[in-house]
Design an enzyme around this catalytic site. Structure first.
Site, PDB file in Angstrom:
ATOM      1  CB  SER A 189      35.279  46.934  33.432  1.00 34.58           C
ATOM      2  OG  SER A 189      36.352  47.775  33.080  1.00 34.58           O
ATOM      3  CB  THR A 190      31.973  43.107  35.760  1.00 35.30           C
ATOM      4  OG1 THR A 190      32.707  42.192  36.583  1.00 35.30           O
ATOM      5  CG2 THR A 190      32.288  42.845  34.303  1.00 35.30           C
ATOM      6  N   GLY A 216      38.123  46.876  45.840  1.00 31.15           N
ATOM      7  CA  GLY A 216      37.858  45.643  45.094  1.00 31.15           C
ATOM      8  C   GLY A 216      39.094  44.769  44.966  1.00 31.15           C
ATOM      9  CB  VAL A 217      40.140  42.501  42.224  1.00 31.42           C
ATOM     10  CG1 VAL A 217      40.359  43.374  41.018  1.00 31.42           C
ATOM     11  CG2 VAL A 217      41.001  41.257  42.172  1.00 31.42           C
ATOM     12  CG  ASP A 218      43.900  48.247  42.510  1.00 29.61           C
ATOM     13  OD1 ASP A 218      45.031  47.765  42.687  1.00 29.61           O
ATOM     14  OD2 ASP A 218      43.705  49.408  42.086  1.00 29.61           O
ATOM     15  CB  ILE A 224      42.589  36.758  41.462  1.00 30.28           C
ATOM     16  CG1 ILE A 224      43.441  36.462  40.232  1.00 30.28           C
ATOM     17  CG2 ILE A 224      42.836  38.151  42.017  1.00 30.28           C
ATOM     18  CD1 ILE A 224      43.021  37.243  39.008  1.00 30.28           C
TER      19      ILE A 224
HETATM   20  P1  ADP Z   1      36.539  47.337  38.429  1.00 30.34           P
HETATM   21  O1  ADP Z   1      36.853  48.658  39.073  1.00 30.34           O
HETATM   22  O2  ADP Z   1      37.418  47.048  37.218  1.00 30.34           O
HETATM   23  O3  ADP Z   1      35.076  47.160  38.159  1.00 30.34           O
HETATM   24  P2  ADP Z   1      36.421  45.677  40.888  1.00 30.34           P
HETATM   25  O4  ADP Z   1      37.584  45.263  41.711  1.00 30.34           O
HETATM   26  O5  ADP Z   1      35.430  46.616  41.475  1.00 30.34           O
HETATM   27  O6  ADP Z   1      37.053  46.253  39.515  1.00 30.34           O
HETATM   28  O7  ADP Z   1      35.650  44.376  40.404  1.00 30.34           O
HETATM   29  C1  ADP Z   1      36.069  43.521  39.382  1.00 30.34           C
HETATM   30  C2  ADP Z   1      35.677  42.087  39.724  1.00 30.34           C
HETATM   31  O8  ADP Z   1      36.628  41.534  40.637  1.00 30.34           O
HETATM   32  C3  ADP Z   1      34.312  41.923  40.399  1.00 30.34           C
HETATM   33  O9  ADP Z   1      33.651  40.791  39.834  1.00 30.34           O
HETATM   34  C4  ADP Z   1      34.693  41.649  41.858  1.00 30.34           C
HETATM   35  O10 ADP Z   1      33.700  40.869  42.532  1.00 30.34           O
HETATM   36  C5  ADP Z   1      35.948  40.826  41.656  1.00 30.34           C
HETATM   37  N1  ADP Z   1      36.846  40.646  42.804  1.00 30.34           N
HETATM   38  C6  ADP Z   1      36.957  41.375  43.935  1.00 30.34           C
HETATM   39  N2  ADP Z   1      37.914  40.834  44.730  1.00 30.34           N
HETATM   40  C7  ADP Z   1      38.414  39.738  44.084  1.00 30.34           C
HETATM   41  C8  ADP Z   1      39.400  38.745  44.369  1.00 30.34           C
HETATM   42  N3  ADP Z   1      40.107  38.753  45.512  1.00 30.34           N
HETATM   43  N4  ADP Z   1      39.631  37.752  43.448  1.00 30.34           N
HETATM   44  C9  ADP Z   1      38.942  37.729  42.282  1.00 30.34           C
HETATM   45  N5  ADP Z   1      38.016  38.636  41.958  1.00 30.34           N
HETATM   46  C10 ADP Z   1      37.746  39.625  42.840  1.00 30.34           C
END
Ligand code: ADP
Length: 173
Positions: free
Chosen positions: A117-118, A32-34, A11
């Protein structure tokens, strides 16, 4: 043609009007994505997030995108999965609605979501995908200014879940 699309990708690389960050309530970054979004956007993103004083689960706040190709980042804390009896479904739907409302108010025509959240928050992905697609689909039906919403899936299992949810939604619609 559906205005909802599912893609496999990162993303932080998407050149759209807004990307959504699956944040935590502090809005001060995490894993993670954050973490990936903050690393790619640069320290100016964290500086703006500090001025926002956090966000409740199911709500959303918007910032600029800084060094990202996206113009805006919409930050939303998803629910932590606690067995499904703590309003998790309702809060997850609220995340998608809150983000799309902010996107629409800020003139965004293209919006990309991660699978909120997944990951670390452990919401079951098939269930989350159904909620996401139904909520996005219902919102788009009432908001013609948004041209395209994509789910950007980071792994093939997530992608398969959202593909199946979209097929189900399109068959019913
Ligand atoms: P949450 O705490 O809401 O569960 P996470 O970041 O742990 O958030 O995961 C949410 C989703 O984002 C997961 O499917 C993870 O694989 C995905 N994710 C992690 N990095 C990226 C990225 N750079 N782009 C898109 N999705 C991502």
């Amino acid at each position: 043609m559906s205005r909802i699309e599912i893609i496999h990708g990162d993303i932080t690389k998407q050149a759209v009007d807004a990307i959504v960050n699956a944040a935590n309530c502090s809005l001060l970054g995490g894993g993670g994505v954050d973490g990936a979004i903050h690393r790619a956007a640069g320290p100016e993103l964290l500086a703006e997030c500090r001025t926002l004083h956090g966000c409740e689960t199911g709500k959303a706040k918007i910032t600029r995108g800084y060094r990202l190709p996206a113009k805006y980042v919409i930050h939303t804390p998803g629910p932590v999965w606690r067995g499904g009896t703590h309003r998790e479904d309702e809060l997850l739907a609220s995340c998608y609605r809150s983000c799309l409302t902010l996107a629409d108010e800020n003139g965004c025509k293209t919006v990309d979501f991660p699978s909120i959240s997944t990951g670390v928050y452990a919401f079951p992905v098939e269930r989350a995908a159904g909620i996401a697609i139904r909520t996005i689909g219902a919102f788009l039906a009432d908001h013609p200014a948004i041209e395209r919403v994509r789910m950007v899936c980071f792994d093939s299992r997530t992608r398969a879940a959202y593909d199946a949810a979209l097929r189900e939604w399109e068959a019913r619609a």
